[in-house]
Write a protein that holds these residues in place. Structure first.
Motif, short mmCIF file in Angstrom:
data_model
loop_
_atom_site.label_atom_id
_atom_site.label_comp_id
_atom_site.label_asym_id
_atom_site.label_seq_id
_atom_site.Cartn_x
_atom_site.Cartn_y
_atom_site.Cartn_z
N ALA A 62 0.83 -1.20 0.00
CA ALA A 62 0.00 0.00 0.00
C ALA A 62 0.87 1.26 0.00
O ALA A 62 0.59 2.23 -0.73
CB ALA A 62 -0.93 0.00 1.21
N TRP A 63 1.94 1.25 0.78
CA TRP A 63 2.86 2.38 0.79
C TRP A 63 3.52 2.56 -0.58
O TRP A 63 3.69 3.68 -1.05
CB TRP A 63 3.93 2.19 1.88
CG TRP A 63 4.92 3.32 1.88
CD1 TRP A 63 4.76 4.55 2.44
CD2 TRP A 63 6.20 3.29 1.27
NE1 TRP A 63 5.89 5.30 2.20
CE2 TRP A 63 6.79 4.55 1.48
CE3 TRP A 63 6.92 2.33 0.55
CZ2 TRP A 63 8.05 4.88 1.01
CZ3 TRP A 63 8.18 2.66 0.08
CH2 TRP A 63 8.73 3.92 0.31
N LEU A 64 3.88 1.44 -1.22
CA LEU A 64 4.48 1.52 -2.55
C LEU A 64 3.51 2.11 -3.57
O LEU A 64 3.92 2.89 -4.44
CB LEU A 64 4.95 0.13 -3.01
CG LEU A 64 6.20 -0.41 -2.33
CD1 LEU A 64 6.40 -1.88 -2.67
CD2 LEU A 64 7.42 0.41 -2.72
N VAL A 65 2.25 1.73 -3.49
CA VAL A 65 1.25 2.31 -4.40
C VAL A 65 1.18 3.81 -4.18
O VAL A 65 1.19 4.61 -5.14
CB VAL A 65 -0.14 1.65 -4.19
CG1 VAL A 65 -1.23 2.43 -4.91
CG2 VAL A 65 -0.12 0.20 -4.65
N TRP A 66 1.12 4.23 -2.93
CA TRP A 66 1.08 5.65 -2.61
C TRP A 66 2.33 6.35 -3.14
O TRP A 66 2.25 7.43 -3.73
CB TRP A 66 0.94 5.84 -1.09
CG TRP A 66 0.97 7.28 -0.69
CD1 TRP A 66 -0.07 8.18 -0.74
CD2 TRP A 66 2.10 8.01 -0.20
NE1 TRP A 66 0.35 9.41 -0.31
CE2 TRP A 66 1.68 9.33 0.04
CE3 TRP A 66 3.41 7.66 0.07
CZ2 TRP A 66 2.55 10.30 0.51
CZ3 TRP A 66 4.26 8.63 0.57
CH2 TRP A 66 3.83 9.93 0.78
N ALA A 67 3.50 5.73 -2.91
CA ALA A 67 4.76 6.32 -3.38
C ALA A 67 4.78 6.40 -4.91
O ALA A 67 5.28 7.38 -5.47
CB ALA A 67 5.94 5.51 -2.88
N ASP A 68 4.25 5.38 -5.58
CA ASP A 68 4.20 5.40 -7.05
C ASP A 68 3.34 6.55 -7.56
O ASP A 68 3.67 7.20 -8.55
CB ASP A 68 3.64 4.08 -7.60
CG ASP A 68 4.57 2.91 -7.38
OD1 ASP A 68 5.75 3.13 -7.06
OD2 ASP A 68 4.10 1.76 -7.53
N LEU A 69 2.24 6.80 -6.88
CA LEU A 69 1.31 7.82 -7.33
C LEU A 69 1.78 9.24 -7.00
O LEU A 69 1.38 10.19 -7.68
CB LEU A 69 -0.08 7.59 -6.71
CG LEU A 69 -0.79 6.31 -7.16
CD1 LEU A 69 -2.06 6.10 -6.37
CD2 LEU A 69 -1.08 6.34 -8.65
N THR A 70 2.59 9.40 -5.97
CA THR A 70 2.98 10.74 -5.53
C THR A 70 4.41 11.11 -5.87
O THR A 70 4.83 12.23 -5.58
CB THR A 70 2.77 10.88 -4.01
OG1 THR A 70 3.58 9.92 -3.33
CG2 THR A 70 1.31 10.69 -3.65
N ALA A 71 5.17 10.22 -6.45
CA ALA A 71 6.58 10.51 -6.76
C ALA A 71 6.68 11.57 -7.85
O ALA A 71 5.92 11.55 -8.83
CB ALA A 71 7.29 9.23 -7.20
N ALA A 72 7.63 12.48 -7.66
CA ALA A 72 7.84 13.54 -8.66
C ALA A 72 8.43 12.95 -9.95
O ALA A 72 7.95 13.21 -11.04
CB ALA A 72 8.77 14.60 -8.09
N THR A 73 9.47 12.17 -9.82
CA THR A 73 10.06 11.48 -10.97
C THR A 73 10.32 10.05 -10.58
O THR A 73 10.69 9.76 -9.44
CB THR A 73 11.39 12.12 -11.40
OG1 THR A 73 12.29 12.07 -10.31
CG2 THR A 73 11.18 13.56 -11.83
#
Length: 129
Positions: free
Chosen positions: A31-42
């Motif tokens: 779930a954290w990885l999904v969030w990180a994927d969606l919010t990462a700048a690059t």
């Protein structure tokens, strides 16, 4: 229809519980990885999606194996042991990377669940003896 009246041995019950707990932990990481994927700048989208998919698959596999062992499916024991033994190199590299506070417990968890899965009561309950 036959009903198996033998209670599930404590070793098998705890192995299944720990597999399910691991599934929840890996699911939280996913779930954290999904969030990180969606919010990462690059990001490298392909790598990010593969790592996330791997985490989701691992969580699903651990959950399914825990359920299968609760139902005394003998075929679930070998894959569960393999997943537990995979915690050894992961823990070792965490120790080498300076995260021993997490690596040592992961290694202990992998060895502990493996011991539960190969114990005599679990072996009998799964029909290997």
């Amino acid at each position: 229809m036959t009903i198996d009246s033998d209670p599930i041995p404590v070793t098998l019950r705890w192995a299944a519980r720990l597999l399910r707990a691991e599934a929840v932990g890996v699911g939280l990481v996913a779930a954290w990885l999904v969030w990180a994927d969606l919010t990462a700048a690059t990001t490298d989208v392909t790598s990010a999606l593969l790592v996330t998919a791997f985490a989701i698959g691992a969580a699903a596999a651990l959950w399914a194996l825990g359920g299968a062992l609760t139902r005394r499916k003998a075929g679930a024991r070998a894959p569960a042991i393999v997943l537990q033994l995979m915690l050894l190199p992961i823990g070792w590299f965490m120790i080498q990377g300076g995260v021993a506070w997490l690596g040592v417990p992961l290694m202990a968890l992998g060895l502990g669940v493996t011991a539960l899965l190969v114990s005599t009561p679990t072996t009998r309950a799964l029909g290997f003896e």
